[in-house]
Design a protein around this motif. Structure first.
Motif: not given
Length: 278
Positions: A132-136, A31-32, A54-57
């Motif tokens: 790390g990532r918000e969900r995982t 999430h940006p 490597a951000p998703e957005k």
């Protein structure tokens, strides 16, 4: 709503320089807006180095809005394709994560981790605090790149902690450590955890960076394969244990070169034996 905080003293120049050797790394942010909130959390605590892996957005208008004035931190954020690239020059890498049963790492509370990170930075090393990532969170391969884990002791009945909130907790403890309000880490007289004067440091004994150690580990894995050390067993378990042994040794550059020379000779002898037996 903005919550006003008591004014904190500015850091002395030496401590500000130490703080600049500390970077916060966000891996695979989904999430940006969380990137902007993390930038705000850092600036509030007097930190400025934000690194994105490597951000998703990419950061966008939402990021800027939630940065709430920390646009300089947001705009200066570096972007890397992999975590290995983002921490290649680091002396110490601490990963903020939930407890992992598969990757055994020393676990530190934020209060214990902060003085260790600050001591390593004060000694001239680059330090990464990885989230790390918000969900995982961080995956197992990413955790393998960390020297120790930071675990925030949240309510076990509701342990869901927002990414930016986790960054704020750790950044607050780092600021306390920079201001001298935190206890020194255990074993702070050990190499790599003590403040070393640039006038007395031996340049030949420069601490090994993350990239140096990863090169050693890659050559070690190849060597173990060439000498058939595993004998059909899966190599992952042995390599995890060997990584921990070498990380605890706190190697310097010359020691890494020595070990890689030993491995190179072992590889050469293994190849000669293979040719002789052919």
């Amino acid at each position: 709503m903005t919550i006003a905080s008591a004014s904190a003293p500015d850091l002395p120049a030496a401590d500000a320089a130490t703080g600049h050797r500390l970077r916060v790394v966000l891996v695979g942010t989904q999430h940006p807006g969380n990137i902007g909130s993390a930038a705000r959390a850092l600036k509030t605590m007097g930190l400025a180095r934000l690194v994105l892996v490597a951000p998703e957005k990419a950061p966008n208008a939402e990021s800027s809005a939630l940065a709430a004035g920390a646009d300089d931190v947001l705009q200066a954020a570096e972007v890397h394709a992999t975590l290995a690239d983002a921490v290649a020059d680091c002396r110490l890498v601490l990963g903020c994560t939930a407890r992992s049963r598969r990757v055994s790492l020393e676990e530190l509370s934020p209060r214990a981790a902060a003085p260790r990170a600050v001591a390593a930075a004060a000694a001239g090393g680059e330090v990464a605090l990885v989230f790390g990532r918000e969900r995982t969170g961080l995956d197992n391969d990413e955790l393998q790149l960390c020297h120790a884990a930071i675990h925030i002791p949240a309510n076990p009945d509701y342990s869901s902690l927002n990414l930016a909130a986790a960054v704020q907790v750790v950044a607050y403890e780092v600021r306390l450590a920079l201001m001298g309000d935190a206890a020194p880490p255990a074993g702070s007289s050990d190499r790599g955890h003590a403040t070393v004067s640039a006038d007395t440091a031996d340049p030949r004994d420069e601490p090994a960076t993350h990239a140096h150690l990863e090169g050693l580990f890659a050559q070690l894995a190849d060597t173990l394969d060439e000498i058939d050390f595993h004998k059909g067993r899966a190599p992952e378990s042995a390599m995890r244990k060997l990584r921990r042994v070498f990380l605890r040794a706190d190697l310097d550059v010359r020691e890494v070169r020595l070990l890689r020379g030993v491995l190179a000779d072992a590889q050469r002898m293994a190849r000669m034996a293979g040719h002789d037996g052919a």
